[in-house]
Design an enzyme around this catalytic site. Structure first.
Site, PDB file in Angstrom:
ATOM      1  N   HIS A 167       0.806  -1.237   0.000  1.00 16.17           N
ATOM      2  CA  HIS A 167       0.000   0.000   0.000  1.00 16.17           C
ATOM      3  C   HIS A 167       0.837   1.284   0.000  1.00 16.17           C
ATOM      4  O   HIS A 167       0.286   2.356  -0.248  1.00 16.17           O
ATOM      5  CB  HIS A 167      -0.920   0.044   1.224  1.00 16.17           C
ATOM      6  CG  HIS A 167      -1.948  -1.041   1.266  1.00 16.17           C
ATOM      7  ND1 HIS A 167      -2.854  -1.245   0.251  1.00 16.17           N
ATOM      8  CD2 HIS A 167      -2.214  -1.993   2.205  1.00 16.17           C
ATOM      9  CE1 HIS A 167      -3.646  -2.266   0.567  1.00 16.17           C
ATOM     10  NE2 HIS A 167      -3.277  -2.740   1.735  1.00 16.17           N
TER      11      HIS A 167
ATOM     12  N   ASP B 269      -3.464 -10.863  -1.845  1.00 17.12           N
ATOM     13  CA  ASP B 269      -3.874 -10.308  -0.546  1.00 17.12           C
ATOM     14  C   ASP B 269      -5.366  -9.940  -0.602  1.00 17.12           C
ATOM     15  O   ASP B 269      -5.900  -9.652  -1.676  1.00 17.12           O
ATOM     16  CB  ASP B 269      -3.030  -9.044  -0.300  1.00 17.12           C
ATOM     17  CG  ASP B 269      -3.103  -8.511   1.115  1.00 17.12           C
ATOM     18  OD1 ASP B 269      -2.167  -8.770   1.878  1.00 17.12           O
ATOM     19  OD2 ASP B 269      -4.087  -7.803   1.436  1.00 17.12           O
TER      20      ASP B 269
ATOM     21  N   HIS C  56      -6.629  -7.286   0.360  1.00 13.12           N
ATOM     22  CA  HIS C  56      -6.745  -5.860   0.025  1.00 13.12           C
ATOM     23  C   HIS C  56      -6.161  -5.593  -1.354  1.00 13.12           C
ATOM     24  O   HIS C  56      -5.206  -6.255  -1.770  1.00 13.12           O
ATOM     25  CB  HIS C  56      -5.999  -5.003   1.055  1.00 13.12           C
ATOM     26  CG  HIS C  56      -6.509  -5.157   2.458  1.00 13.12           C
ATOM     27  ND1 HIS C  56      -5.984  -6.083   3.337  1.00 13.12           N
ATOM     28  CD2 HIS C  56      -7.497  -4.507   3.124  1.00 13.12           C
ATOM     29  CE1 HIS C  56      -6.634  -5.989   4.501  1.00 13.12           C
ATOM     30  NE2 HIS C  56      -7.565  -5.038   4.395  1.00 13.12           N
TER      31      HIS C  56
ATOM     32  N   ASP D  55      -4.525 -12.568   4.485  1.00 13.11           N
ATOM     33  CA  ASP D  55      -5.693 -11.987   5.159  1.00 13.11           C
ATOM     34  C   ASP D  55      -6.981 -12.306   4.396  1.00 13.11           C
ATOM     35  O   ASP D  55      -8.062 -11.879   4.786  1.00 13.11           O
ATOM     36  CB  ASP D  55      -5.530 -10.473   5.381  1.00 13.11           C
ATOM     37  CG  ASP D  55      -4.994  -9.745   4.171  1.00 13.11           C
ATOM     38  OD1 ASP D  55      -4.876 -10.359   3.089  1.00 13.11           O
ATOM     39  OD2 ASP D  55      -4.693  -8.535   4.305  1.00 13.11           O
TER      40      ASP D  55
HETATM   41 ZN   LIG Z   1      -4.189  -7.073   3.191  1.00 15.01          ZN
END
Ligand SMILES: [Zn+2]
Length: 375
Positions: free
Chosen positions: A133, A168, A170, A257
């Site tokens: 990120h 992931d 996200h 995750d």
């Molecule tokens: Zn993540």
């Protein structure tokens, strides 16, 4: 097959703080499970500790004023302007050694790329990396320096075509941002839909800009997407793009995750489904750098990344976790004493909803992305 594991014990020095979901101790736990399975001393695999990346090496991507701020924050006290760079209480805390932790993580992913470039290894795993990120001048989502971008840039400096795949939960927004206009880097991210989960992006329409249109690929997923829904969707999108793009090298972000017990997200994968995806990525990749990523249920992190490292080495692990790992299983309250998860089928209506949603996304990817690649 020559492989390399990039691992440092120095993680013990760093701590995001007692309330923060990113627990540095997950790295040590993973390492100890790898050791218990005797995966830390394989004949074909080297284990290398990274050096901290120099400021110069990090400045290849990150803005100088941002790096000055990270260095100033290394004391553990937030400088006055920290909030302007995304630093402060919450996701991206200022903690003692912050800059050194960022340097070490960056150094690990740069080393992973260099081991491929030198021919010392064909598959490398740096499981402390994958902080996808981080933006050029801003910390975001627990990430300060974007080690994945730095690894990809290492390959780009040698003119290699890079495929980045991010599984992931996200969206891999920082990496997409870095290469949004670059047709020599194909980014693929599968993740929980951005209207439900941080960072709020990763829709199919984010397809790239200028010469890069068609080279940013996003496959959003509905909450409760499980392995049975995920893997066929992955299969419809990922292998065709590998085949059409024909990368020289692949960088994979292996956040776990996406697991059904992860406390921060709503996907429902199990360790088996995660491992199957890693296995497909490995088969499809001529050379491969794997990075870690998210993962906030510690037993999942240790099991998933140990299983991934076994895949890279083409080793089949015994399903029962080794007896020598028992103290950790107790301390970290493992709910299962096996590497794999027990079946836990979802209610049919949730499965149908997830299936219908992902099918719409697949159709949209076929419309917006596939024509660029003559698929
Ligand atoms: Zn993540």
């Amino acid at each position: 097959m020559k492989t390399a594991l990039v691992h440092s014990e120095a993680w013990k020095r760093f701590d995001y703080g007692p309330q923060h979901p990113l627990r540095m101790e997950r790295l040590g736990l993973t390492w100890r499970l790898m050791q218990a399975y005797e995966l830390a001393s394989l004949p074909q695999a080297m284990v290398r500790a990274p050096e901290p990346a120099s400021e110069e090496a990090i400045a290849v991507y990150h803005a100088t004023d941002y790096l000055e701020m990270l260095k100033a924050a290394n004391s553990g006290r937030a400088p006055a302007a920290a909030a302007r760079f995304g630093l402060g209480p919450g996701d991206n805390p200022v903690f003692p050694g912050l800059w050194e932790a960022a340097q070490l993580c960056a150094g690990g992913s740069i080393l992973a790329a260099d081991l491929i470039l030198s021919g010392e290894a064909e598959r490398v795993f740096h499981f402390a990396g994958g902080l996808h990120h981080a933006m050029p001048s801003r910390a975001s989502g627990f990430c300060y320096v974007n080690d994945a971008v730095l690894a990809i840039l290492r390959f780009r400096a040698r003119g290699l075509r890079v495929l980045y795949i991010d599984i992931d939960a996200h969206h891999g927004d920082g990496v997409q941002h870095a290469f949004y206009g670059d047709p020599n880097v194909l980014t693929i991210s599968t993740h929980e839909r951005g209207d439900y989960l941080f960072p709020g992006t990763g829709f199919v329409e984010e397809a790239g800009s200028g010469a890069g249109v068609g080279y940013s690929v996003n496959l959003p997923l509905e909450p409760f997407t499980d392995s049975d829904v995920y893997l066929p969707a992955f299969e419809q999108i990922v292998p065709p793009l590998f085949g059409a793009f024909r990368p020289d090298v692949v960088v994979a972000q292996l956040g776990i995750d996406s697991h059904r017990t992860d406390p921060l997200t709503h996907l429902a994968l199990d360790i088996q489904g995660f491992t199957r995806a890693v296995s497909r990525i490995t088969e499809l990749s001529p050379k491969l750098v794997c990075l870690g990523g998210g993962g906030y249920d510690l037993p999942n992190v240790a099991r998933a990344w140990t299983a991934a490292w076994a895949v890279l080495n083409e080793i089949e692990l015994a399903p029962a976790l080794p007896a020598s790992f028992e103290a950790d299983m107790e301390r970290y309250e493992f709910l299962t004493v096996t590497l794999w998860d027990p079946p836990d089928p979802l209610p049919a209506e949730r499965r149908v909803r997830a299936q219908e949603f992902v099918q719409r996304q697949i159709d949209a990817v076929r419309r917006t992305i596939f024509p660029t690649h003559k698929l």
